[in-house]
Design a protein around this motif. Structure first.
Motif, short mmCIF file in Angstrom:
data_model
loop_
_atom_site.label_atom_id
_atom_site.label_comp_id
_atom_site.label_asym_id
_atom_site.label_seq_id
_atom_site.Cartn_x
_atom_site.Cartn_y
_atom_site.Cartn_z
N MET A 193 0.84 -1.19 0.00
CA MET A 193 0.00 0.00 0.00
C MET A 193 0.88 1.24 0.00
O MET A 193 1.86 1.34 0.74
N LYS A 194 0.55 2.20 -0.84
CA LYS A 194 1.35 3.42 -0.96
C LYS A 194 1.01 4.39 0.17
O LYS A 194 -0.12 4.46 0.63
N THR A 195 2.03 5.13 0.59
CA THR A 195 1.83 6.15 1.61
C THR A 195 1.18 7.38 1.00
O THR A 195 1.15 7.55 -0.22
N ASP A 196 0.67 8.26 1.85
CA ASP A 196 0.07 9.51 1.37
C ASP A 196 1.07 10.33 0.56
O ASP A 196 0.71 10.91 -0.47
N LEU A 197 2.31 10.38 1.01
CA LEU A 197 3.31 11.16 0.29
C LEU A 197 3.62 10.54 -1.06
O LEU A 197 3.75 11.25 -2.06
N GLU A 198 3.72 9.22 -1.11
CA GLU A 198 3.93 8.55 -2.41
C GLU A 198 2.80 8.89 -3.37
O GLU A 198 3.04 9.19 -4.54
N ALA A 255 0.84 11.53 -3.29
CA ALA A 255 0.90 12.95 -3.64
C ALA A 255 1.97 13.20 -4.70
O ALA A 255 1.74 13.95 -5.66
N LEU A 256 3.12 12.57 -4.56
CA LEU A 256 4.20 12.75 -5.53
C LEU A 256 3.82 12.16 -6.88
O LEU A 256 4.07 12.75 -7.93
N GLU A 257 3.21 10.99 -6.86
CA GLU A 257 2.75 10.36 -8.09
C GLU A 257 1.69 11.24 -8.77
O GLU A 257 1.70 11.41 -10.00
#
Length: 122
Positions: A1-6, A8-10
């Protein structure tokens, strides 16, 4: 599962590409594409929109070629986020008084619902 920051960057990368390929089809943002991108996706973070967008574009266009490559676009994101963060603390705020009482539908608290790494490391 991707983090919130991942995520946002994506999302920032995907939005850049969505607008950079408009006209002409290239991997750069010209000023109209840049302006449209910010007005359509980041309006709550902008104050005094048109002069602010022109100023951001001029600051980011480091090689003065009239278009922004991705790394120059990141400069604008940096400036917008820093300005939004300062306004969340009542600094450089042109529309509200000092303090944290100016919620625009966004959480201006420090945790934003995700971990900033202040807890024990995994």
């Amino acid at each position: 599962m991707k983090t919130d920051l991942e995520l946002a960057l994506e999302c920032a990368i995907n939005i850049y590409h969505q607008y950079a390929i408009k006209n002409p089809i290239d991997d750069y943002l010209d000023k109209p594409e840049f302006s449209q991108l910010l007005k359509e996706t980041a309006k709550p973070f902008l104050h005094n929109t048109t002069p602010h967008i022109n100023s951001l574009f001029a600051k980011a266009d480091s090689n003065h070629d009239g278009r922004l490559k991705f790394t120059e676009f990141l400069t604008t994101l940096n400036l917008v986020v820093i300005d939004a963060h300062n306004r969340s603390h009542g600094k450089h705020d042109h529309h509200h008084g000092a303090g944290h009482g100016h919620d625009h539908g966004h959480d201006h608290g420090h945790d934003h619902g995700h971990d900033h790494g202040h807890g024990p490391r995994k």
